[in-house]
Structures are given as structure tokens and as C-alpha cells.
Write a protein that holds these residues in place. Sequence first.
Motif, short mmCIF file in Angstrom:
data_model
loop_
_atom_site.label_atom_id
_atom_site.label_comp_id
_atom_site.label_asym_id
_atom_site.label_seq_id
_atom_site.Cartn_x
_atom_site.Cartn_y
_atom_site.Cartn_z
N THR A 150 87.75 24.93 -22.68
CA THR A 150 86.27 24.86 -22.75
C THR A 150 85.53 26.03 -23.30
OG1 THR A 150 86.63 23.39 -20.83
CG2 THR A 150 84.14 24.26 -21.30
N THR A 175 84.50 21.55 -28.29
CA THR A 175 84.96 21.90 -27.01
C THR A 175 83.84 22.70 -25.94
OG1 THR A 175 85.59 24.09 -28.18
CG2 THR A 175 87.43 22.37 -27.76
N ASP A 176 82.75 22.60 -26.60
CA ASP A 176 81.54 23.39 -25.64
C ASP A 176 80.80 22.23 -24.80
OD1 ASP A 176 80.27 21.96 -27.71
OD2 ASP A 176 79.02 23.58 -28.29
N TYR A 195 81.06 19.28 -21.65
CA TYR A 195 81.93 19.04 -20.28
C TYR A 195 82.92 17.82 -20.19
CZ TYR A 195 83.21 18.61 -15.36
OH TYR A 195 83.69 18.45 -14.33
N ARG A 226 89.63 18.40 -19.17
CA ARG A 226 89.74 19.91 -19.82
C ARG A 226 89.47 20.74 -18.53
NH1 ARG A 226 85.61 20.48 -23.50
NH2 ARG A 226 86.60 19.11 -24.64
N PHE A 227 88.42 20.49 -17.85
CA PHE A 227 88.05 21.37 -16.63
C PHE A 227 89.11 21.57 -15.77
CE2 PHE A 227 85.62 21.81 -12.62
CZ PHE A 227 85.42 23.06 -12.87
N ASP A 284 91.89 23.79 -17.67
CA ASP A 284 91.57 25.14 -17.72
C ASP A 284 91.85 25.95 -16.35
OD1 ASP A 284 90.42 24.70 -20.08
OD2 ASP A 284 88.40 24.35 -19.63
#
Length: 787
Positions: free
Chosen positions: A211, A223-224, A226, A230-231, A234
Motif C-alpha cells: 500500500t 496501490t494508494d 485502501y 492488501r492491508f 502488508d
Amino acid sequence: MHAGSVLIRKLALAITLFAVASVAIPTFAFLSASPAEAAVVRSISVQGNTRVDPETVRAYLTIKPGESFGPSDIDESIASLFATGLFADVQIVQRGSSLVVTVQENPIINRVNFEGNRGLSDETLAGVVQSKERSVLTTARVQSDVERILETYRRRGNYQASVEPKTIDLQQNRVDLVFEIDEGGKTQVARITFIGNEHFSDGRLRDVIKTRQSGYLGWLRTTDTYDPDRFAADQELIRRFYYDHGYADFRIISSVADFDRERNTFFITYTVEEGPQYRFGEIEVDTTLSNLDPEQLRRRVETRSGRVYSSELVEKSLENLTIEAAKQGYAFAQVRPRGRRDFDEHTISIDYQVDEGPRAYVERINIIGNTSTRDYVIRREFDLVEGDAYNRILVDRAERRLNDLGFFETVRITTEPGSAPDRVIVNVFVEEKPTGKVSFGVGYSTSDGVIGDVSIEERNFLGRGQYVKFLVGGGSDTTNIEFSFTEPFFLGRRISAGFDVYNRTNDADSTQSYDQTLTGGALRFGFPLNDDTTLQPFYRLYDRDISIPDFTTEANCIQNQNYISDAVCQTQGSTVTSLVGASLIYNTLDNTNFPRDGIFAKFTQEVAGLGGDTHFSRTSGEARFYKEVIPAWGVVGVIRGEGGMIKSIGDDGLDLQDQYFVGGSVIRGFETSGIGPRDASTGDSLGGQYYIAGTAEATFPLPLIPQEIGFSGAVFTDAGSLWAADPEAVPSGVTVESDDFELRWTAGFGILWKSPLGPLRADFAWPIVMNDADETQIFRIGGGTRF
């Protein structure tokens, strides 16, 4: 008379009440009968249906003619009919000895339309919803489709999106289903903050995760936004990063994504506890298997006493030991690491225990979720097949390989019991992602000016895992056409094989006084010797055509030239080169494009003379070492060295263009082909048979500039030399200067930009030690973009 009249009226009233009660009793009994007083009907009639056959309706009823039923049977029958999704309304009533089922059929969807969608195509949304053309419209399915569309937009970063379904009535109980969409603004990640990190800066940790913070160029990337998946991923990347850098006690105390509805942005905060950095203590390998040689096993261990602890090295050691034990005949060997942590000395000693594991066999490997990728492409990443001994370490290794292919969005491998206690079923769940792309490239270099290209690339050609690329590009003085094909599993083995064909043209410019056209091809192979080392044999055949503007022949060039070296004039014409060679490559870089840690080394040997017009032996090598010297600030040190030697085979000598030409791309501060042997009269570069070069560089984030923009700085120093032009390549009348070994030394600084469209770099370098014949270049810019 009066009393008799009263009596008659009472008698008439009683008779009337009895008659009414006689009629009402069946309905009353139907409504309130207990199981002991259940009703019975002789027939069941269906009304209101137009498409659905009456027998189909009766089949879903739990009530049958001639059998008793009660209210619970009515409720169950109504629920059963609603569950089919065919009906909008159902009513069941008893009329005398018949049961009447009245249905209202759901309409048929004529078309499914999407309005207001700009960020997602109709085809994408059609693949998300379950409502399809010529299917039955149901309220539950439409509501589910609304949630599916909203979830798709949330994953895209549109958290304020809204969807309103509408229907347009048509004839014959048909409707058009329309999803009216308001996408809302793009929900970006405004800030990513880390609390509790002392050894690594926020910027360094942001580089670890996928992210990205939104910034000035946020419109160029996705990828910027939410994404909850992906969170979660990460967080695992952060853990692995710390574990690989020795922080074995690291933990994420909390991870929070706060949504600001007014500004339509997310604020992500990670609270971490790093703990101390550990190193490896004593490393032992023990086994209860008598025929296994512990010393042989120790050679396969990647962990070394005194090194910074790394969970990745432990995983590699487990894999190596498992494979080594299998090679020595122990297919069921189980390797378990036992760690002993010394909290005072901050060391972790590891004892790898090799024992006989439970005897279990792979009964079946199920591949689930692949629509394009063929099953064998997935299966070949496993080091085991059906019938082999089951080993979890090898399954984990296959999962990592599948992720590294880049074909899949997600890969998940699970197991379940087989048909017998010693049988295991392996389930491989994959979610594919696009593997083909059409790319446009734009770049600029000081030597070639503006350059560009268009390429078509497919990394999973026809689902076979093959790589195909076609490229057309060029600039003001160059043109380039290339086609490449690679088969990663040649002959069913982990051997890559491929070929390239190309045509490259370079016109005369400020750095060379001749036009050059290179047309050829190559066959290449790749033999992995281990996880880090690869042997790459190859064969190349190419034709080089040299022409000098305004001079059609060598004699004409030599007689009339007043600015071109005779050495260049004699190279006019076509020369065919046929060579065979091999490269030995060692690569432990953590990232191919922007490495921070690891080593890349390459040694190449080539021999030309298998036919063709040229005969030479060429040896070259390079090595690059990357190390994060100040991790807290993201400062990366780089040491690079390279060199080469070419010698003629036979008495004909070398062609001028086969020699080495060194300049600004290797030793910054000089023009392209700016150092080394040169014609004293014309200044043309004549190349050399030997060269060496080295670089020491440090890159670092630029202060006071938001890190999400992607700028960083570099300071460097370059040194090297090019010497010994082949006498056979230089006519006797040419005076050669700067032909001996002389060290050049430069120093400077650079600005690097990790742009969303690719890397760009500008360097300023000044010669400290140079030859008077050298051609300098203080400023140099280069790079390209991919989008």
C-alpha cells in the motif's frame, strides 16, 4: 299464537345457525386443526403460472392428494416454492375438497445494464453480478448483486460508491434490470504512520508494504487506495521484514485503518514493538536416522553462527535438509528447528533435528480456480506428485514458487484426509490475474535523446507458462525491433529455453561517425544449479552492416575523408558473427529493480568462429554488492566492479566494433565511448581489448521532500580504464593516442526518481583524473517509463 311464533322464530334461527356452521366447519378446521385433526384434499390445482409447468409446482409441495396435512405443511410448501426463485408471491387455500395454489411468477431478465460506471467496464461488472440475461429476477439476488458491486468498488478504492437497482417492465413478464451507479470519489490512503519503530524509519517501512500513500502522482497508480486484503498482506510483509533482519521478538501491537468520511481518505497506523536484534548462535544438525551423514547435512544449512538472524535462511535450510534427506533415501524425513534463545547475548542457537516423519502419501493434488493456466503448469512447481511421500516443507516451497510466477492474485494450499489414514489430499486454490499487457515506453538519454517503444508482452502464453514479447521502438538516431520467446520448463525439466530475433539500427551521431545495422538472433538455455546460481549457455548469429554517410566504399572513404579515421573506413560493409558462449550467474538480490541487499555476479565466456567472418575469444565479468548501511534512514551502499578482455583467434585480428567501448554509462563524467584509444587526427574512438571499472555509491532518501513522490539522492565515485586497441584493427597510417593503461577517476552526485511510470536518473559527475584526449560529459540523464 305469540308463544308459538316465538318458538317458530327460535327454531328457524337454530336451523340457520346449524347450516352456517356446517359450511364454516371445513374452513375453521383448516385454520385451526391440530395434527390430530389434519385436513385431506382430493386434488391440487395450480393457478397463475405461465412458464412453469403445474407438475413442477406440485413437485415442490409437501402436501399430497389423499394425505392429511396441517398449517405446518402449508408453510413448508410455501417456503419450498419461494426457495426456487421462480415466484414473487405464493398463496395456498383449500376450496372444498381441492387445494388451490396461486402463484405469481418472477419476471425474466431481458437485459442487464450498468449506468454511471466510468472506472469499471460493463464487462467487469457483468462478471461480478449473478443476475444474467434470460434468468429469473429475484429480489434476494438483486440485493446480493448490489453488495457485490459495492465490494468491487471498495477494493478499487471507491468507498463512497452507491448502487440503486431499477427495473423497466416489458411485455410477456420480462424486465430490463438497470444498476444505476454513483462511483463517488477515489478513496485514497492519506497517511501511513508507524509508532514504536526505532531501527527503521517510517519511509523504509513504507517501502516494505504494497500500500502506498496518495501524493502528487496518485492518479498514476492504484496501490494508494485502501484494500482490506492488501492491508492484511502488508502486516505479514512487515513481520517477515523484521524477522529477516534479526528482530525475532517483533510483534504488531495494533494495525488500524481509520476512514475519514468527510475527506474520503484512510489513515493507516501500525503500532509495533521491535525488540532487540538477534544473531545466530550455535548451529547443530542432529539425526536419529543412522544412515544419514550429519556432516553432509551441515553443508546444506544456510544459517551461520554470528550472522544476523533471518527466518528466510531458516526456511531455506529446512528445505535443503529435507531434499538432502530424500536424496539419501529418506522420503519421509521430517526436519524441525529447535531454537534456544539467549536473551542476554541476543543470540538464537538452532538445532535442526532430522527424524523419521509419519508415513503419509499424496493421494491426489486438486487444482481449483484456474481458468486459463493449464494444470500441468501448476503441478510442475511441486517437487512431489501423486503417490509420493507427503512433506509439508515441499508443499510450502511449491506455494512460494507459485506466488513467484506472477500468474496468480492469490495462492492457497490446504490438505485434507484421503481415503486411508496414510493418504493426504492436497488442494491448490488459485485466483488468476491478467498476465498480458500492451506497454508504451518513453525515455530520454543524453546519448540517444528521446526514445520510445511499444511492446506486447504475455507471461503466460496460452496458459502454458511461456513468455512472449514483441517490441518496436527507437529514437531520433535509433530503431529497434525485437521478438523473444521463453519456455521455462524445457523437455519437462526445470530448464529454460528460448530464442530472440532482432534488428537494431544506430545512425551516425556525435559519438560515432558511421551508421550501424545489427540483424540477428540467439538461442539460449538456463540450467539452475541451485536457488541462487544459474548456468546460461547460448548461441548467437548476427550480421553487422557498417556504412559511412557520403562514402559508399572503403577506398572512397580513405581517399576523401578529412574527419573520419581510416580505422572506421575499413570497417564498411557486412560482417557475420557466429559465436557460442555461456554465463554463470549468482543472484541473491532482494529486489531486481531497486535492490537494497544481496549480491549479483556474472561471468561470461564467448568464442566466435563457428563459421562467420570473425574469430575471437571474449571474457567478461561483473559483480554488484548491495548493503543497507544505515537501515533506519534507508541508506544503501553499492560496490560494483566489472571488466573484460577480448583476443583475436588467428592472424586476422579483431574488427573495430568487436572491441570494448567505455564511457558515461560505465564511468560517469565522460561521453559515450569517451575514454580509451583514439585516432589522434580525427578523435574517433578505436576501442580497446581490455577494460576495468568500479563504482562506490550510496543512495538515500532526499530530506524535506515527501517520500511518496519517489525521489532519492546518490553520491558516487567511479574509476576505470580502457586500453590496448588491436593493431590489426588500426591501419598503419593512424596515430593512436591514450592506448596505454591509464586510470580515470570521477566523482559526483545523482537524483533518482522512482516514478510510477518507471525509473529515471540524472547524474552530475566531474573527472578527477583523466587523459587530455578523453571527451567529458558533466551531466547525464537516462531512464525509461513503462505504462
